[in-house]
Design a protein around this motif. Structure first.
Motif, PDB file in Angstrom:
ATOM      1  N   ILE B 106      33.333  38.183  40.280  1.00 32.31           N
ATOM      2  CA  ILE B 106      32.037  38.273  40.942  1.00 32.31           C
ATOM      3  C   ILE B 106      31.854  37.082  41.886  1.00 32.31           C
ATOM      4  N   ASP B 107      32.253  35.905  41.410  1.00 35.39           N
ATOM      5  CA  ASP B 107      32.072  34.695  42.207  1.00 35.39           C
ATOM      6  C   ASP B 107      32.964  34.704  43.440  1.00 35.39           C
ATOM      7  N   THR B 110      31.350  36.851  46.033  1.00 34.68           N
ATOM      8  CA  THR B 110      30.172  36.184  46.594  1.00 34.68           C
ATOM      9  C   THR B 110      30.570  35.104  47.599  1.00 34.68           C
ATOM     10  N   GLU B 114      30.104  34.836  51.761  1.00 31.18           N
ATOM     11  CA  GLU B 114      29.525  33.698  52.479  1.00 31.18           C
ATOM     12  C   GLU B 114      30.486  33.187  53.542  1.00 31.18           C
TER      13      GLU B 114
END
Lengths: 506, 405
Positions: B106-107, B110, B114
């Motif tokens: 998930i990180d 993300t 970005e």
């Protein structure tokens, strides 16, 4: 724990009319005169009043008391009454060198005995160390109440005696002839002592306690426990009391000096009570009361209700802050709580950029490994500082957040906001950082001293979470009463923590 | 199709043969075959001492997952994660297409979003792991009760050591990241419905069946029914607790007792494997005797051949099945199906057209349906109407519009 307290008199005088006076100790300490001794008077006359006079003017009496002196023999044979006395008078410095008289007034008869110009007998501390403990405890209790006697504390007059009083554990069986002793204290300034006797309690038995706290310069402060009358059971006495409101909260655990006075004797001991958060203190008090009542539930319930009413009246005003307006540009500290879940850090990562836009600092409160995992998100990003602990007492004392707005963010609310696209709205409600001292007092009175838990409870409450007003299982009628009582503190105080928005200048 | 695509998946089919990684690889190969630049970056157990990112083949890379958390949804090793983000962000692509978040992170998603705000992000949700912590199967952990919708309190019932709050947080984390994708691809309408009910709305959504690949797509289909195969059934797969092989064995034994002459071929495991997993079916196997044959593991390249040797392929799973590849393969082979009447199975097999349905988990109903299927008339009719699986052209068109939108 039953010392005889026999003292040899160092000066005796007959004042006529059957009045005989003996001085064991006379000490001038600063602007105070301490006199201890004994006297006799005819049985037909009333007990005399004692005072000290100087040049015909009576000096202010700080304390005058009579007490039993069973060691004085033979008085009854001569139809006399023999009593010990203790007299403390305010010594006018201007007249310190002037001759003093001890004035004894019994009914319409007044007589006076010139007092020696030099001090007489042992020091006050030594005198008290040799005196009967009942006398010293009475004086200790008086010193707790009367500002005019505080010099006794500053001068260390009780030190020797206190050192000789046995120190017992806060929960112990078979101590000095007592079957059980329990002592508890809360940071709210509340203490309770319960003493169980080995047999039925004699009529006239009384339980009293004085709290001893460290004072300035190595001295001590004394506070008498104030509260409802002790709960009396068949063989157990339970005493509850609060220290006066001027004692700063949270209170450090005091030592208690306890007297169990019984006809013909007594027991004295010191103990350092077991420190408990307020809810646990009250729950334990309930257990002690239940044991005292021995099945008479109504009796203990009534007493506990009186305790709760007493603390409500005494403590509620301390825990309510006044709402304050904060400027829109007040620095924001995002307080992330309810983070004890592996997915909390994941949610925070997803929201990190939005949180950083609003917050000058991140405070993560909760169990350490979970808090560190959340704080690590911000450390990795390196944009705003993140802390992982809240020592509420230290923060309140230092004013750490006094100029900041605290924005509590529950991770579940954060998750909902992320999904709904409304993270910015989480920053609308702010807690005034200057209100932390009041929050600390609220925690002392109706919560725990865990800063994280306290802030989380307030945040939950402001979010409308009913769970915030629960304090463990509410078992039985008292459990419910206690739960309502504690919840009341939080409910009443909560609105005062919310900062209102200051109007922008025109 | 103009922009290059980077496909990121949880595994590479050279190392494991799951449906998701196979679909990811076939997408990669099919795009490249169609002339579109593509890269494939997949998780792998690369072994100790290996470099973190390894080149595996032309435009194919493997990354190590030793630095991930135990649940493989998150990176404990930040350096690894950042290295992978840097590597992916540097890819000269305009589209990132993820297959699974498990073993990807998930990180990572993300941070990559970005780092590459210019890129388009697409995810294919092959399964329901985001919704259900029980391997995404939406079946209760105790018993075989099906779960129809996400509810934190029910999830906590399945996992008593976790709280309802945990499941609410879990949902929010998955949902928050999935909603950031530009498009979500579902392999079936059933899966799409489950994610919608769960709260995933916002990204452009597409139902696009996995493409079987050019080799299988070119395989000649059965065009006429061989009546002698009407009573011949087969199972393809492993004897896992949820594939329903126990239901099939017992249902077949019942049908056989009423209609001698039926046969059942089991591909993918041996008799011992089945008895080890389902000791209670030993009696039914004994009763069926020589009518049940076990053929062990099979080569995936031969699957259509094998399917064409039987009359029916049975998919008796007791869980939902999102979009079973075995159904696609059977339809590609032209072999009709008997399937449980739930989830992806019920959706992909139109009753009376592509095959027949039976009540999920019901031995008696399966026995009844097997007897119906063994009728020559029914068999011939379904062989004549069964649909084909998704072809290359349709796949590329629909995928292309999703990647470009």
């Amino acid at each position: 724990m039953h010392p005889a307290g026999v003292v040899s008199a160092t000066m005796q005088a007959s004042l006529g009319n059957g009045v005989h006076l003996a001085l064991d100790c006379l000490q001038r300490v600063g602007s105070n005169l301490f006199v201890q001794g004994w006297l006799t008077w005819p049985q037909a006359r009333p007990a005399p009043d004692l005072a000290v006079a100087c040049g015909g003017a009576t000096l202010a009496t700080r304390l005058a008391s009579l007490h039993e002196r069973p060691d004085i023999q033979g008085a009854a044979r001569n139809a006399l009454v023999a009593k010990g006395f203790l007299l403390i008078a305010a010594l006018d410095e201007a007249r310190a060198a002037t001759a003093l008289d001890l004035v004894v007034q019994s009914g319409r008869e007044t007589c006076a005995q010139p007092l020696p110009e030099a001090n007489l007998g042992p020091s006050v501390a030594d005198m008290l160390g040799q005196s009967h403990w009942r006398i010293v405890f009475d004086l200790l209790e008086a010193a707790a109440d009367a500002p005019g006697l505080d010099w006794l504390l500053r001068a260390g007059c009780f030190g020797r005696w206190l050192d000789t009083v046995p120190l017992v554990p806060h929960g112990a069986d078979d101590q000095h002839g007592l079957r059980r002793i329990d002592a508890i204290a809360a940071p709210s300034g509340e203490c309770a002592v319960a003493v169980t006797l080995p047999g039925p309690m004699p009529e006239g038995t009384e339980l009293r306690a004085v709290a001893v706290l460290p004072g300035e310069g190595g001295s001590i402060r004394l506070h008498r426990l104030q509260g409802p009358a002790a709960l009396r059971g068949e063989s157990l006495l339970a005493l509850y009391g609060r220290l006066p409101p001027e004692v700063a909260l949270p209170m450090t655990v005091p030592k208690l000096v306890v007297e169990l006075r019984q006809p013909g004797g007594g027991s004295w001991f010191r103990t350092r009570p077991r420190a408990l958060p307020a809810p646990a203190f009250l729950t334990t008090l309930r257990q002690l009361a239940g044991a005292a009542a021995a099945g008479d539930t109504m009796h203990s319930f009534g007493w506990l209700r009186a305790v709760l009413e007493d603390r409500q009246d005494g403590l509620a005003p301390l825990a309510c802050p006044a709402p304050r307006a904060l400027a829109a540009d007040t620095p924001v500290v995002a307080v992330l709580h309810a983070i004890d879940d592996p997915f909390a850090a994941r949610l925070v990562l997803l929201a990190a950029a939005q949180i950083e836009r609003h917050a000058a600092e991140i405070l993560v409160v909760g169990p350490r490994p979970a808090a560190e995992a959340v704080a690590d998100i911000f450390l990795q990003r390196g944009r705003v500082p993140a802390r992982t602990s809240l020592d509420l007492a230290a923060a309140a004392r230092r004013g750490t957040y006094a100029r900041a707005a605290l924005v509590p963010i529950d991770t579940l609310a954060l998750g909902d906001a992320l999904v709904a696209g409304s993270v910015d709205a989480l920053f609308d409600r702010r807690i005034d950082g200057a209100a932390l001292p009041a929050l600390l007092r609220l925690a002392a009175v109706a919560g725990t001293m865990d800063g994280a838990e306290t802030l989380a409870r307030l945040a939950q409450l402001l979010d409308g979470g009913a769970e915030a007003l629960r304090f463990g299982r509410a078992e039985g009628a008292f459990g419910q009463l206690l739960g309502d009582h504690l919840a009341g503190f939080w409910r009443d105080a909560a609105p005062g923590f919310v900062a209102t928005a200051a109007h922008a200048p025109a | 199709m103009t922009e290059a695509v980077c496909i990121v998946a949880h595994a590479h089919p050279d190392f494991s043969k799951g449906g998701g990684e196979t679909a990811a690889y076939r997408e990669f190969a099919t795009l490249r075959g169609a002339g579109r630049p593509a890269a494939l970056v997949t998780a792998a157990e690369t072994g100790a001492g290996s470099e973190f990112i390894l080149r595996h083949a032309a435009d194919e890379y493997l990354f190590a997952i030793g630095g991930m958390s135990e649940d493989r949804l998150w990176w404990s090793d930040i350096a690894d994660r950042r290295a992978l983000v840097r590597f992916l962000a540097a890819q000269p692509v305009g589209v990132f297409h993820f297959h699974h978040l498990w073993r990807v992170g998930i990180d990572l998603v993300t941070e990559l979003m970005e780092a590459r705000p210019d890129a388009r992000f697409v995810v294919t949700l092959h399964e329901m792991l985001a919704i259900c912590a029980h391997h995404g199967q939406m079946i209760r952990t105790r018993g075989r009760e099906l779960c129809r919708a996400f509810a934190p309190t029910q999830c906590a019932g399945c996992f008593p050591e976790r709280t309802a709050r945990h499941f609410a947080l879990r949902r929010a984390a998955f949902l928050a990241v999935l909603r950031r994708f530009d498009a979500v691809v579902y392999p079936s309408d059933f899966v799409r419905g489950r994610f919608r009910d769960w709260g995933l709305v916002g990204p452009h959504e597409v139902v696009l069946e996995n493409y079987l690949g050019d080799a299988l797509a070119a395989f000649p289909r059965r065009v006429a029914a061989d009546a002698s195969l009407a009573g011949s059934f087969a199972f393809f797969g492993q004897p896992t607790p949820f594939k329903g092989l126990d239901v099939l064995v017992r249902g077949f034994a019942l049908a056989l007792a009423a209609m001698p002459g039926l046969s059942l071929a089991v591909f993918g495991c041996e008799r011992e494997d089945v008895i080890r997993m389902f000791p209670e079916v030993a009696g039914a196997l004994d009763q069926a005797g020589a009518a049940v044959s076990f053929f062990g593991r099979y080569d995936q390249a031969e699957v259509l051949d094998l399917m064409q040797t039987v009359g029916w392929v049975v998919v008796p799973s007791i869980w939902w099945e999102n979009s079973p590849v075995v159904i696609q393969e059977a339809k590609r082979a032209g072999t009709p199906l008997v399937v449980s009447d739930i989830g992806g199975m019920a959706e992909k097999v139109r009753p009376g057209v592509d095959g027949l349905h039976f009540k999920r988990g019901s031995v008696q109903d399966l026995a009844r349906v097997l007897r119906v299927a063994a009728g020559v008339e029914v068999f011939e009719r379904v062989v004549g109407t069964i649909g084909d699986s998704l072809g290359q052209k349709a796949f590329l068109e629909r995928l292309g519009s999703t990647l470009e939108r």
